[in-house]
Design a protein around this motif. Structure first.
Motif, PDB file in Angstrom:
ATOM      1  N   PRO A   1      39.525  38.035  28.086  1.00  0.00           N
ATOM      2  CA  PRO A   1      39.580  36.560  28.105  1.00  0.00           C
ATOM      3  C   PRO A   1      39.381  35.987  29.505  1.00  0.00           C
ATOM      4  N   ASN A   2      39.687  36.759  30.551  1.00  0.00           N
ATOM      5  CA  ASN A   2      39.494  36.270  31.916  1.00  0.00           C
ATOM      6  C   ASN A   2      38.013  36.153  32.278  1.00  0.00           C
ATOM      7  N   ALA A   3      37.160  36.835  31.501  1.00  0.00           N
ATOM      8  CA  ALA A   3      35.725  36.790  31.769  1.00  0.00           C
ATOM      9  C   ALA A   3      35.011  35.753  30.914  1.00  0.00           C
ATOM     10  N   GLN A   4      35.759  34.996  30.121  1.00  0.00           N
ATOM     11  CA  GLN A   4      35.168  33.992  29.243  1.00  0.00           C
ATOM     12  C   GLN A   4      35.294  32.609  29.878  1.00  0.00           C
ATOM     13  N   LYS A   5      34.167  31.988  30.129  1.00  0.00           N
ATOM     14  CA  LYS A   5      34.138  30.679  30.779  1.00  0.00           C
ATOM     15  C   LYS A   5      34.261  29.596  29.719  1.00  0.00           C
ATOM     16  N   ARG A   6      35.329  28.801  29.795  1.00  0.00           N
ATOM     17  CA  ARG A   6      35.613  27.786  28.785  1.00  0.00           C
ATOM     18  C   ARG A   6      35.462  26.364  29.316  1.00  0.00           C
ATOM     19  N   MET A   7      35.112  26.234  30.585  1.00  0.00           N
ATOM     20  CA  MET A   7      34.866  24.918  31.184  1.00  0.00           C
ATOM     21  C   MET A   7      33.876  25.104  32.333  1.00  0.00           C
ATOM     22  N   PRO A   8      33.188  24.051  32.729  1.00  0.00           N
ATOM     23  CA  PRO A   8      32.075  24.196  33.676  1.00  0.00           C
ATOM     24  C   PRO A   8      32.448  24.846  34.997  1.00  0.00           C
ATOM     25  N   ASN A   9      33.594  24.549  35.573  1.00  0.00           N
ATOM     26  CA  ASN A   9      33.920  25.007  36.920  1.00  0.00           C
ATOM     27  C   ASN A   9      34.851  26.217  36.946  1.00  0.00           C
ATOM     28  N   GLN A  10      35.055  26.854  35.814  1.00  0.00           N
ATOM     29  CA  GLN A  10      35.951  28.001  35.762  1.00  0.00           C
ATOM     30  C   GLN A  10      35.325  29.199  36.469  1.00  0.00           C
ATOM     31  N   ILE A  11      36.117  29.964  37.222  1.00  0.00           N
ATOM     32  CA  ILE A  11      35.642  31.155  37.935  1.00  0.00           C
ATOM     33  C   ILE A  11      35.980  32.395  37.109  1.00  0.00           C
ATOM     34  N   THR A  12      34.955  33.161  36.766  1.00  0.00           N
ATOM     35  CA  THR A  12      35.150  34.390  35.977  1.00  0.00           C
ATOM     36  C   THR A  12      34.612  35.619  36.695  1.00  0.00           C
ATOM     37  N   MET A  13      34.055  35.443  37.881  1.00  0.00           N
ATOM     38  CA  MET A  13      33.509  36.578  38.623  1.00  0.00           C
ATOM     39  C   MET A  13      34.621  37.563  38.983  1.00  0.00           C
ATOM     40  N   GLY A  14      34.280  38.845  38.956  1.00  0.00           N
ATOM     41  CA  GLY A  14      35.232  39.876  39.340  1.00  0.00           C
ATOM     42  C   GLY A  14      36.018  40.474  38.198  1.00  0.00           C
ATOM     43  N   TYR A  15      35.850  39.931  37.007  1.00  0.00           N
ATOM     44  CA  TYR A  15      36.556  40.471  35.840  1.00  0.00           C
ATOM     45  C   TYR A  15      35.598  41.290  34.979  1.00  0.00           C
ATOM     46  N   SER A  16      36.083  42.395  34.430  1.00  0.00           N
ATOM     47  CA  SER A  16      35.280  43.169  33.486  1.00  0.00           C
ATOM     48  C   SER A  16      35.098  42.369  32.209  1.00  0.00           C
ATOM     49  N   THR A  17      33.943  42.478  31.587  1.00  0.00           N
ATOM     50  CA  THR A  17      33.652  41.687  30.391  1.00  0.00           C
ATOM     51  C   THR A  17      34.323  42.243  29.139  1.00  0.00           C
ATOM     52  N   PHE A  18      34.355  43.564  29.003  1.00  0.00           N
ATOM     53  CA  PHE A  18      34.940  44.187  27.816  1.00  0.00           C
ATOM     54  C   PHE A  18      35.919  45.283  28.248  1.00  0.00           C
ATOM     55  N   GLU A  19      36.937  45.491  27.406  1.00  0.00           N
ATOM     56  CA  GLU A  19      37.902  46.560  27.634  1.00  0.00           C
ATOM     57  C   GLU A  19      38.132  47.310  26.319  1.00  0.00           C
ATOM     58  N   ASP A  20      38.409  48.619  26.405  1.00  0.00           N
ATOM     59  CA  ASP A  20      38.659  49.420  25.203  1.00  0.00           C
ATOM     60  C   ASP A  20      40.160  49.678  25.051  1.00  0.00           C
ATOM     61  N   VAL A  21      40.909  48.610  24.807  1.00  0.00           N
ATOM     62  CA  VAL A  21      42.380  48.695  24.824  1.00  0.00           C
ATOM     63  C   VAL A  21      43.037  48.258  23.522  1.00  0.00           C
ATOM     64  N   ALA A  22      42.264  47.785  22.560  1.00  0.00           N
ATOM     65  CA  ALA A  22      42.867  47.264  21.328  1.00  0.00           C
ATOM     66  C   ALA A  22      43.225  48.396  20.372  1.00  0.00           C
ATOM     67  N   LYS A  23      44.119  48.077  19.454  1.00  0.00           N
ATOM     68  CA  LYS A  23      44.573  49.053  18.462  1.00  0.00           C
ATOM     69  C   LYS A  23      44.488  48.440  17.070  1.00  0.00           C
ATOM     70  N   GLY A  24      44.701  49.276  16.076  1.00  0.00           N
ATOM     71  CA  GLY A  24      44.711  48.801  14.707  1.00  0.00           C
ATOM     72  C   GLY A  24      45.313  49.831  13.782  1.00  0.00           C
ATOM     73  N   GLN A  25      45.561  49.416  12.568  1.00  0.00           N
ATOM     74  CA  GLN A  25      46.041  50.341  11.553  1.00  0.00           C
ATOM     75  C   GLN A  25      45.645  49.830  10.178  1.00  0.00           C
ATOM     76  N   SER A  26      45.505  50.768   9.270  1.00  0.00           N
ATOM     77  CA  SER A  26      45.272  50.423   7.867  1.00  0.00           C
ATOM     78  C   SER A  26      45.995  51.445   7.002  1.00  0.00           C
ATOM     79  N   TYR A  27      46.477  50.986   5.866  1.00  0.00           N
ATOM     80  CA  TYR A  27      47.195  51.870   4.954  1.00  0.00           C
ATOM     81  C   TYR A  27      47.085  51.305   3.551  1.00  0.00           C
TER      82      TYR A  27
END
Length: 683
Positions: A486-512
């Motif tokens: 979310p730090n790499a997502q620009k939601r307004m014109p003057n927001q600074i997002t440089m220096g942040y990775s765009t994607f991370e492999d940190v999410a989890k899930g489950q199904s049963y």
């Protein structure tokens, strides 16, 4: 895609499918009475009888829709093409193999498979903790087997329908060699414009697709068989949005329209050898693929992908055990060009923010890496009641030096002659093949494979009169899922997002969940099956600290399939499906974005809790009747089919106006009874 609706799907089934053929046997009956065969790790279906299954468009692979554990994941933006999401995993987590070989893709943009249905011998769905032979998948494994050429019966089949045309030519070369060649081309592009008079877009390039298969078999001697195969497909479409229309009004970045094109070619040579108790299959496959995608100025992607795949599989069948082992090496090169808005987003986990504020990017380059796999497994009976299968797979890639060990085990206990219990568990991984996530300048090159752990407990029961029952409990853990930062997502014109990775492999899930399948084998002139499944699928995004229901969370899914041979002329079939409504996110309000003057350039929607809403339950009935007769003195088969007999409707998406104040409901196709008629003639 934002333009996607049910336009393409409206065309499927609205026309008949007349087929003219020159053949001694147009429909080559598969010599098997098994229609659905339960296996400890999934289900196998023989396709000979499924050509007449209602709702499949004569495509046996669409029989996947009626199997337990499968949820059809239609894009949340609409469209007719739904791919199977298996036990809570993403559609991209499945492994598709044809004759043991990797293909570029399996389903066309109209939802039908790339295979001539007269060539499909069987397909098998593996849903969890499958054998160590199959790796690089967290969701499911779909194995399609194409039949070998028939050297005894020549065939010349010409398909001349309003929807698709093509031919199948099959011929013996010698006493121990034969081949076939199939080619098909869609014809939708010739009349699709007639269906979009009231839409806010037009087809700059109408939707088209084509495919081909070829196989040559040479029985060298009693111990050796050589097969040469070639397969390929192409799909493409281009959309132009109307100036001042709804779509551009909601996102100015779509003004340049959308385009999708992909194709692949696969050529393979395989050698099957029988020596004593050993069977060895060795193959070399060259797979080339091109993918082009343009979503306005938001994202553009053009990639040439080349894979050289060498593999060998050995099976030893002893007196008391079966041992399988093998290895696979894949060399991959990806030449790519990409540009657009630097907007990181993964629709499985979020609603994308407006693209308009994100910076522009442009990048190109080459990815070169190797993937490798080795496995061994053994299965045997420990006693008259106990049996086991145990194995381990080693899978890895020299991209980021990824290496994973995947143990798999299954233990079976024969309670009595009629009942058997199986417990399975396994570790699985999916290496990233959506290369957009890992390219320099847009993705994150450090992303690793996603992983999962599967657990399953099932009871298989063989009853009288050809009935069988399989009940299965399953649990699946998912980790290392890719999410946007979310730090790499620009939601307004003057927001600074440089220096942040765009994607991370940190999410989890489950199904049963729990699945029940009751199957009636082909006997007494009828076959069928009934299934009901309850499941729960959840996701956990630590970057946003959100836990929510996955888009694949359709708790209840039930299917009933019946096919009956009434007499020598008439065969009747019906398929009924019930499923919970799909998840969606409610728009609560919208804020105008004004750049200059007083007129808003577009409106920024504000959403409620992600995937918190759910549409009503949905059910649908399809029926079909096949009539064998003579036309013009020739053996013929005429079929009559009606999709969605009682006109059930299920909301697929809400199409808002540009201010997000009003909307129209877009329904899953078809939302009314849809008849079709077809005929095949053999001469």
């Amino acid at each position: 895609m934002t333009f996607s609706k049910h336009i393409l799907a409206m065309i499927i089934g609205t026309v008949g499918t007349p087929v003219w053929a020159q053949s001694n046997a147009l429909e080559k009956e598969i010599e098997s009475i098994t229609v659905v065969a339960s296996k400890p790790d999934g289900i196998k279906i023989s396709s000979g009888k499924l050509l007449s299954l209602p709702g499949t468009g004569n495509d046996p692979l669409k029989g996947l829709e009626a199997l337990p554990g499968v949820v059809l994941a239609t894009p949340s933006t609409g469209g007719p093409v739904a791919q199977p999401a298996i036990r809570g995993s993403s559609v991209s987590d499945n492994l598709y193999l044809t004759d043991g070989l990797e293909m570029g893709y399996v389903f066309h943009n109209d939802g039908l498979s790339i295979y001539n249905p007269l060539l499909i011998e069987s397909f098998e769905l593996k849903t969890g903790a499958w054998s160590s032979q199959y790796a690089d998948a967290n969701g499911g494994v779909i194995l399609t087997q194409l039949r070998d050429p028939d050297g005894d019966t020549a065939s010349q089949v010409l398909d001349l329908s309003f929807f698709r045309s093509g031919f199948l030519y099959e011929q013996a070369i010698s006493n121990n060699a034969a081949f076939y060649v199939s080619f098909r081309e869609s014809l939708v592009h010739t009349y699709v414009d007639n269906f979009i008079e009231d839409e806010d877009f037009s087809f700059a390039v109408p939707p088209r697709n084509r495919d081909y298969q070829a196989k040559l078999i040479w029985d060298v001697n009693d111990n050796n068989i050589i097969r040469a195969t070639a397969s390929g497909a192409k799909d493409y479409i281009e959309i132009a949005f109307d100036e001042g229309g709804r779509d551009i009004g909601k996102n100015p970045d779509l003004a340049s329209g959308e385009r999708f094109e992909t194709y692949f070619h696969s050529q393979a040579l395989s050698w099957q050898n029988f020596t004593g108790d050993f069977e060895t299959i060795t193959s070399l496959n060259i797979l080339t693929q091109n993918k082009q995608e343009r979503e306005g100025d938001i994202f553009r992607w053009d990639a040439d992908i080349t894979k050289l795949i060498a593999q060998t599989d050995v099976t030893y069948r002893g007196e008391s055990s079966v041992i399988k082992f093998g290895a696979k090496l894949q060399d991959t090169e990806v030449d790519y060009v990409s540009s657009g808005r630097l907007l990181a987003c993964n629709l499985e986990f979020e609603i994308c923010p407006p693209s308009y504020f994100s910076d522009l990017f442009e990048t190109s380059g080459k990815l070169s890496f190797n993937k490798y796999q080795a496995y061994i497994q053994a299965s045997a009976d420990l006693s008259q009641r106990w049996n086991y299968q145990v194995g381990i797979s080693f899978i890895g890639s020299d991209r980021n030096d990824q290496n994973y060990l995947e143990p798999r085990v299954r233990v079976g206990y024969q309670v009595n002659m009629a009942h058997k219990v199986n417990f399975s568990m396994g570790v699985h991984h999916t290496l990233i093949d959506d290369y957009q996530f890992i390219i320099e300048g847009y993705g994150n090159p450090n992303l690793q494979a996603s992983g999962s752990k599967h657990y399953a407990l099932n009871l298989e029961s063989q009853l009288d009169a050809g009935y069988s029952v399989k009940t299965e409990l399953f649990y699946k853990e998912l980790d290392n899922l890719i999410v946007a930062n979310p730090n790499a997502q620009k939601r307004m014109p003057n927001q600074i997002t440089m220096g942040y990775s765009t994607f991370e492999d940190v999410a989890k899930g489950q199904s049963y969940g729990v699945e029940l399948l009751v199957n009636k084998q082909l006997a007494d002139d009828w076959f069928g099956w009934a299934s009901i499944a309850y499941s729960k699928t959840e996701r956990d995004n630590p970057l946003t600290k959100q836990k929510f229901n996955s888009e694949f969370d359709l708790p209840w899914v039930a299917n009933l399939v019946v096919d009956y041979k009434w007499n020598d002329n008439w065969q009747l079939g019906a398929k009924w499906r019930f499923q919970s409504g799909r998840r969606y996110t409610q728009v609560q309000s919208a804020t105008p974005y004004i750049e200059q003057g007083n007129e808003p350039l577009f409106y920024i929607p504000h959403y409620g809790e992600f995937n918190a809403q759910q549409w009503d339950n949905y059910h649908r009935l399809d029926i079909r009747a096949d009539y064998k007769t003579q036309l013009f003195g020739l053996e013929s088969n005429v079929y009559f089919e009606v999709l969605n007999v009682y006109g059930s409707k299920a909301v697929q998406e809400l199409e808002y106006d540009k201010m997000y104040t009003t909307f129209e409901k877009d329904y899953q196709f078809p939302d009314m009874p849809l008849p079709s008629v077809g005929v095949s003639i053999s001469f």
